[in-house]
Scaffold this active site. Structure first.
Site, mmCIF file in Angstrom:
data_model
loop_
_atom_site.group_PDB
_atom_site.id
_atom_site.type_symbol
_atom_site.label_atom_id
_atom_site.label_comp_id
_atom_site.label_asym_id
_atom_site.label_seq_id
_atom_site.Cartn_x
_atom_site.Cartn_y
_atom_site.Cartn_z
ATOM 1 N N ILE A 24 0.838 -1.206 0.000
ATOM 2 C CA ILE A 24 0.000 0.000 0.000
ATOM 3 C C ILE A 24 0.873 1.258 0.000
ATOM 4 C CG2 ILE A 24 -1.835 1.242 1.225
ATOM 5 C CD1 ILE A 24 -2.871 -1.519 2.143
ATOM 6 N N TYR A 47 -3.277 -8.404 15.775
ATOM 7 C CA TYR A 47 -3.058 -7.429 14.703
ATOM 8 C C TYR A 47 -4.007 -6.234 14.855
ATOM 9 C CZ TYR A 47 -3.554 -5.200 10.178
ATOM 10 O OH TYR A 47 -3.655 -4.255 9.181
ATOM 11 N N LYS A 64 -3.224 -2.193 16.096
ATOM 12 C CA LYS A 64 -3.595 -1.011 15.308
ATOM 13 C C LYS A 64 -4.491 -0.076 16.124
ATOM 14 C CE LYS A 64 -1.651 -1.609 11.229
ATOM 15 N NZ LYS A 64 -0.969 -0.570 10.429
#
Ligand code: UDP
Length: 335
Positions: free
Chosen positions: A14, A142, A146
């Site tokens: 990304i 995960y 975040k």
């Protein structure tokens, strides 16, 4: 104006697309990446420095050497399954190392940051489409790592003697590739649906496993919101411009924000396979496999807030168009 944008993790899937788009728009960029998952060959624009966010002196020296206007922060581990296996590694890389970055950001008085977040912060949704007001409840390390970063960003933006502002972008299923085929998705090992199907098309893999076909969806397979990486790139630029606006207004709370990014349409696993068959012209061999743990039946974003506030508009809403860009890149990568 020689100010630059620092892109952490800009050698990744990304980040590299955002780097290209920023340079196209006339921004100067500096990419840092530890190359654990990124590829130096993906950094075709701006400057590149190899290094890790665990190295505070390294990060701080960049802010001392360049006139950095803002940061786009992608550097992170991104595999849900790996995060379940090695949670501490995820908290260290994704959360603790971000604290180093934030320390350097604040020392340098840089006040704008765009954060690469994820729909995984929502966990199993109570309601779809998912709006930003939906409660957060990540179900794996995960997503939790975040969310921890989002929390500290929010707190920092509220600290009294700072004009720090941020935008957190919660991506749904990023996919597709640069239509000019200069960069694209290149994970090792690959776990994402579209590149795995395309591996079957080029006969690198024998078949695609469908993780469950008795979900409560129209064809029994999971529905996801596939958002093209170039649409994500546009959203990052709009988000940065959103923070640049009204720079004289020292109320960071007015600008800091969180946006979902999805294309608004959900597609089932079977629909994705059918689109890949159509675009590639190859029959894709499939087999039914066990459901994957933690996979909700439907994940679709409500992206209205980004569309309205940022004047962002996803261009790749057609699944075939998305797969076409992924296919062109996939063939080139495997030449
Ligand atoms: N999926 C699948 N077979 C695979 C890989 C993925 O059926 O080999 C399904 C998965 O269960 C999910 C969707 O495809 O519903 C997208 O999965 P991916 O891993 O690409 O992204 P995620 O939704 O996990 O972020």
């Amino acid at each position: 104006n020689n100010s630059m944008i620092l892109i952490t993790g800009g050698a990744g899937y990304i980040g590299s697309h955002i780097n290209k788009e920023l340079n196209k728009k006339g921004y100067e960029t500096i990419v840092i990446d530890n190359l654990i998952n990124g590829h130096e060959s993906a950094v075709k624009w701006g400057e590149f420095l190899e290094g890790d966010l665990n190295d505070f002196e390294f990060i701080n020296s960049i802010f001392n050497s360049y006139d950095i206007e803002g940061v786009m922060h992608f550097a992170a581990f991104t595999s849900v399954a790996e995060s379940v296996e090695f949670p501490a590694m995820y908290y260290k890389n994704n959360y603790k190392n971000t604290l180093n970055l934030l320390k350097a950001v604040k020392l340098a008085n840089v006040n704008k940051l765009i954060f690469s977040s994820t729909a995984a912060v929502y966990g199993n949704p109570k309601k779809v489409p998912i709006t930003e007001n939906h409660p957060v409840n990540p179900i794996n390390p995960y997503g939790k790592s975040k969310l921890m970063v989002e929390t500290v960003l929010e707190n920092e933006s509220k600290s009294i003697d700072s004009d720090f502002k941020y935008v957190s972008l919660r991506y749904f299923n990023a996919c597709g590739a640069d239509p000019e085929t200069e960069i694209g998705e290149n994970h090792n090992p690959e776990t994402h649906l579209i590149p795995l199907i395309l591996d079957v098309a080029i006969e690198k893999r024998e078949k695609i496993a469908i993780f469950g076909d008795d979900y409560e969806t129209f064809d029994g397979t999971c529905i996801r919101d596939y958002i093209h990486v170039c649409d994500l790139a546009q959203a990052h630029i709009k988000a940065f411009e959103h923070l640049q606006e009204d720079e004289t207004n020292k109320n960071p709370l007015k600008k800091s924000n969180i946006f979902n990014l999805g294309n608004g349409n959900g597609f089932s696993v079977k629909e994705v396979i059918a689109a890949c068959e159509k675009v590639t012209g190859h029959k894709i061999k499939k087999e039914l496999a066990e459901k994957r743990e933690g996979d909700p039946a439907i994940l679709i974003a409500d992206s209205k807030k980004a569309i309205e506030t940022l004047k962002w508009e996803p261009k790749f809403t057609d699944l075939n168009k998305i797969v076409e860009t992924a296919w062109k890149w996939h063939k080139k990568l495997n030449e």
